[in-house]
Design a protein around this motif. Structure first.
Motif, mmCIF file in Angstrom:
data_model
loop_
_atom_site.group_PDB
_atom_site.id
_atom_site.type_symbol
_atom_site.label_atom_id
_atom_site.label_comp_id
_atom_site.label_asym_id
_atom_site.label_seq_id
_atom_site.Cartn_x
_atom_site.Cartn_y
_atom_site.Cartn_z
ATOM 1 N N PRO A 69 -3.941 1.285 -1.908
ATOM 2 C CA PRO A 69 -3.699 -0.170 -1.824
ATOM 3 C C PRO A 69 -3.394 -0.685 -3.227
ATOM 4 N N THR A 70 -2.229 -1.268 -3.411
ATOM 5 C CA THR A 70 -1.771 -1.595 -4.764
ATOM 6 C C THR A 70 -1.663 -3.101 -4.989
ATOM 7 N N LEU A 71 -1.166 -3.824 -4.011
ATOM 8 C CA LEU A 71 -1.102 -5.288 -4.157
ATOM 9 C C LEU A 71 -1.823 -5.950 -2.996
ATOM 10 N N THR A 77 4.743 -7.824 -19.510
ATOM 11 C CA THR A 77 4.444 -7.427 -20.883
ATOM 12 C C THR A 77 2.964 -7.131 -21.050
ATOM 13 N N HIS A 78 2.657 -6.268 -22.011
ATOM 14 C CA HIS A 78 1.258 -6.029 -22.377
ATOM 15 C C HIS A 78 0.856 -6.908 -23.543
ATOM 16 N N SER A 79 1.837 -7.642 -24.090
ATOM 17 C CA SER A 79 1.547 -8.466 -25.263
ATOM 18 C C SER A 79 1.285 -9.910 -24.842
ATOM 19 N N THR A 113 0.870 -1.173 0.000
ATOM 20 C CA THR A 113 0.000 0.000 0.000
ATOM 21 C C THR A 113 0.907 1.223 0.000
ATOM 22 N N TYR A 114 0.787 2.045 -1.034
ATOM 23 C CA TYR A 114 1.567 3.290 -1.049
ATOM 24 C C TYR A 114 0.884 4.287 -0.121
ATOM 25 N N ARG A 115 1.677 4.904 0.750
ATOM 26 C CA ARG A 115 1.139 5.956 1.628
ATOM 27 C C ARG A 115 1.429 7.293 0.965
ATOM 28 N N THR A 116 0.409 8.019 0.599
ATOM 29 C CA THR A 116 0.632 9.323 -0.040
ATOM 30 C C THR A 116 -0.089 10.401 0.758
ATOM 31 N N ARG A 117 0.222 11.655 0.414
ATOM 32 C CA ARG A 117 -0.412 12.776 1.116
ATOM 33 C C ARG A 117 -1.922 12.762 0.927
ATOM 34 N N PHE A 137 13.957 -1.336 -16.530
ATOM 35 C CA PHE A 137 12.790 -0.558 -16.100
ATOM 36 C C PHE A 137 11.870 -0.274 -17.272
ATOM 37 N N GLN A 138 10.641 0.142 -16.916
ATOM 38 C CA GLN A 138 9.623 0.394 -17.943
ATOM 39 C C GLN A 138 10.062 1.528 -18.883
ATOM 40 N N SER A 139 10.738 2.544 -18.334
ATOM 41 C CA SER A 139 11.395 3.516 -19.211
ATOM 42 C C SER A 139 12.895 3.312 -19.011
ATOM 43 N N GLY A 179 -1.362 -8.113 -17.038
ATOM 44 C CA GLY A 179 -2.433 -7.579 -16.189
ATOM 45 C C GLY A 179 -2.803 -6.193 -16.649
ATOM 46 N N PRO A 180 -3.984 -5.713 -16.247
ATOM 47 C CA PRO A 180 -4.422 -4.398 -16.700
ATOM 48 C C PRO A 180 -3.491 -3.289 -16.223
ATOM 49 N N SER A 181 -3.465 -2.196 -16.955
ATOM 50 C CA SER A 181 -2.616 -1.066 -16.589
ATOM 51 C C SER A 181 -2.960 -0.574 -15.186
ATOM 52 N N GLY A 182 -1.930 -0.348 -14.372
ATOM 53 C CA GLY A 182 -2.143 0.180 -13.024
ATOM 54 C C GLY A 182 -2.467 -0.875 -11.979
ATOM 55 N N CYS A 183 -2.353 -2.159 -12.345
ATOM 56 C CA CYS A 183 -2.742 -3.212 -11.393
ATOM 57 C C CYS A 183 -1.615 -3.545 -10.412
ATOM 58 N N GLY A 184 -0.433 -3.003 -10.624
ATOM 59 C CA GLY A 184 0.651 -3.224 -9.665
ATOM 60 C C GLY A 184 1.794 -4.090 -10.171
ATOM 61 N N LYS A 185 1.913 -4.259 -11.481
ATOM 62 C CA LYS A 185 2.975 -5.109 -12.039
ATOM 63 C C LYS A 185 4.363 -4.525 -11.774
ATOM 64 N N SER A 186 4.515 -3.233 -12.083
ATOM 65 C CA SER A 186 5.824 -2.604 -11.849
ATOM 66 C C SER A 186 6.144 -2.584 -10.359
ATOM 67 N N THR A 187 5.105 -2.384 -9.549
ATOM 68 C CA THR A 187 5.288 -2.398 -8.094
ATOM 69 C C THR A 187 5.835 -3.756 -7.655
ATOM 70 N N LEU A 188 5.256 -4.827 -8.187
ATOM 71 C CA LEU A 188 5.713 -6.178 -7.842
ATOM 72 C C LEU A 188 7.191 -6.347 -8.214
ATOM 73 N N ASP A 204 10.653 -5.034 -17.159
ATOM 74 C CA ASP A 204 9.352 -4.362 -17.106
ATOM 75 C C ASP A 204 9.025 -3.797 -18.488
ATOM 76 N N GLU A 205 8.232 -4.507 -19.238
ATOM 77 C CA GLU A 205 7.861 -4.113 -20.601
ATOM 78 C C GLU A 205 9.061 -3.629 -21.401
ATOM 79 N N PRO A 206 10.079 -4.468 -21.520
ATOM 80 C CA PRO A 206 11.316 -4.003 -22.142
ATOM 81 C C PRO A 206 11.181 -3.717 -23.635
HETATM 82 N N1 LIG Z 1 5.402 5.820 -5.708
HETATM 83 C C1 LIG Z 1 4.073 5.711 -5.735
HETATM 84 N N2 LIG Z 1 3.290 6.393 -4.875
HETATM 85 C C2 LIG Z 1 1.953 6.280 -4.889
HETATM 86 N N3 LIG Z 1 1.277 5.484 -5.714
HETATM 87 C C3 LIG Z 1 1.990 4.771 -6.604
HETATM 88 C C4 LIG Z 1 3.415 4.837 -6.667
HETATM 89 N N4 LIG Z 1 3.852 4.009 -7.648
HETATM 90 C C5 LIG Z 1 2.740 3.451 -8.157
HETATM 91 N N5 LIG Z 1 1.630 3.896 -7.540
HETATM 92 C C6 LIG Z 1 0.254 3.491 -7.829
HETATM 93 O O1 LIG Z 1 0.175 2.072 -7.741
HETATM 94 C C7 LIG Z 1 -0.647 1.560 -8.768
HETATM 95 C C8 LIG Z 1 0.101 0.497 -9.541
HETATM 96 O O2 LIG Z 1 1.187 1.083 -10.238
HETATM 97 P P1 LIG Z 1 2.194 0.192 -11.098
HETATM 98 O O3 LIG Z 1 3.177 1.128 -11.706
HETATM 99 O O4 LIG Z 1 2.725 -0.907 -10.253
HETATM 100 O O5 LIG Z 1 1.191 -0.412 -12.184
HETATM 101 P P2 LIG Z 1 1.471 -1.281 -13.488
HETATM 102 O O6 LIG Z 1 0.643 -2.524 -13.370
HETATM 103 O O7 LIG Z 1 2.910 -1.448 -13.703
HETATM 104 O O8 LIG Z 1 0.813 -0.372 -14.650
HETATM 105 P P3 LIG Z 1 1.263 -0.185 -16.186
HETATM 106 O O9 LIG Z 1 0.820 -1.433 -16.900
HETATM 107 O O10 LIG Z 1 0.480 1.010 -16.644
HETATM 108 O O11 LIG Z 1 2.738 0.021 -16.228
HETATM 109 C C9 LIG Z 1 -1.117 2.749 -9.588
HETATM 110 O O12 LIG Z 1 -2.404 3.074 -9.177
HETATM 111 C C10 LIG Z 1 -0.151 3.859 -9.231
HETATM 112 O O13 LIG Z 1 -0.762 5.087 -9.288
#
Ligand SMILES: Nc1ncnc2c1ncn2[C@@H]1O[C@H](COP(=O)(O)OP(=O)(O)OP(=O)(O)O)[C@@H](O)[C@H]1O
Ligand SMILES: [Mg+2]
Length: 275
Positions: free
Chosen positions: A41-43, A212-214, A32-36, A102-104, A60-69, A179-181
């Motif tokens: 909750p991400t994973l 990957t998205h593919s 869970t990312y703690r933000t201001r 990394f993704q970029s 997985g769908p965009s924003g589901c937490g793949k890069s976070t994992l 990450d989506e190389p």
């Molecule tokens: N440093 C951060 N602080 C707060 N929220 C974050 C942070 N990094 C990611 N998130 C949030 O966590 C969620 C998952 O992000 P993540 O980058 O893991 O998704 P993803 O599955 O890799 O998406 P994509 O396919 O678009 O790359 C998103 O809602 C994002 O806004």
């Protein structure tokens, strides 16, 4: 028509690693990312063992937490709860034996392509001369010959991403996280890089986790395809890909391949698209 040997393992059953100690062991991992603006909750709890030498693709769908994992496995961010082990050791900082794309591309603008690629060698204080040879071989494979002394901003997006892939492999890590190389590459280069990645995996027996998205790319490359759900993401399904290796691009036209891709794709149609 005979149905291909599909094995769907629905969560919450934890898929077992194949043999011996897993290269990557993930237990009840949450983030869970703690933000201001409040908590994100991400994973949701994730359990996954990845065997030594295994190739796992994550879709997985965009924003589901793949890069976070991936960042959690790489020791770049801390879990909220649960644990990750790499090579039997709990991850508390970035492990030496891991390379990450990394993704970029995140190349350093003031360093040449070669100096960027040699970064992991310098950071880990490894032997420069022997790794320089390795870097040159990787540069050749990635078709970046002649661009060693250019700066990242003098390269196309796809070339930068290929340089980032060389950087992830230069210190010969046992585990490679990607990450989506290939997202920024044109279709032909992407296919060539897929074949090259398959060859690297086949010859070096590295453990590879590829986001990957593919869907075709995930089936083409992986031993197992992990499908994640919408955020907060968790593992929705895992498919084994029993296609023999090495796999050829022609294999993508076979009924077995199509059936596997269709199974993976069905998750996204149910949820309204992969992106
Ligand atoms: N440093 C951060 N602080 C707060 N929220 C974050 C942070 N990094 C990611 N998130 C949030 O966590 C969620 C998952 O992000 P993540 O980058 O893991 O998704 P993803 O599955 O890799 O998406 P994509 O396919 O678009 O790359 C998103 O809602 C994002 O806004
Ligand atoms: Mg991402």
């Amino acid at each position: 028509m005979t149905r291909p040997n599909l094995r769907l393992i629905e969560t919450p059953e934890v898929p077992a690693a194949r043999a011996g100690e897993p290269a990557i062991g993930i237990k009840a991992l949450t983030k869970t990312y703690r933000t201001r603006d409040g908590d994100v909750p991400t994973l949701r709890p994730i359990d996954l063992d990845i065997a030594d030498g295994e190739f796992v693709a994550v879709v997985g769908p965009s924003g589901c937490g793949k890069s976070t994992l991936l960042k959690l496995i790489a020791g770049l961010i801390e879990p909220t709860s649960g644990s990750i082990e790499v090579g039997g050791k709990e991850v508390v900082e970035p492990p030496d034996d891991v390379g990450i794309v990394f993704q970029s591309p995140v190349l350093l603008a003031w360093r040449s392509v070669l100096a960027n690629i040699m970064m992991p060698v310098e950071v880990r204080k490894l032997d420069y001369a022997s790794h320089l040879e390795r870097a040159k071989a990787l540069i050749k494979t990635a078709r970046l010959e002649g661009f060693e002394n250019k700066y990242p901003w003098q390269l196309s997006g796809g070339m930068q991403q290929r340089a980032a892939i060389c950087r992830a492999l230069v210190h010969d890590p046992k585990i490679v996280l990607m990450d989506e190389p290939f997202g920024a590459l044109d279709a032909l280069t992407r296919e060539r890089m897929n074949l090259e990645l398959q060859r690297i995996h086949f010859e070096t027996k590295k453990t590879i986790v590829l986001i990957t998205h593919s869907i075709p790319e995930s089936v083409f490359l992986a031993d197992r395809v992990v499908v994640m759900s919408d955020r907060p993401g968790t593992i929705e399904a895992i498919y084994e890909v029993p296609l023999p290796r090495p796999r050829s691009l022609e294999m993508m036209g076979t009924p077995e391949f199509s059936a596997l891709a269709k199974q993976v794709r069905s998750h996204f149609y149910a949820e309204g698209g992969i992106d």
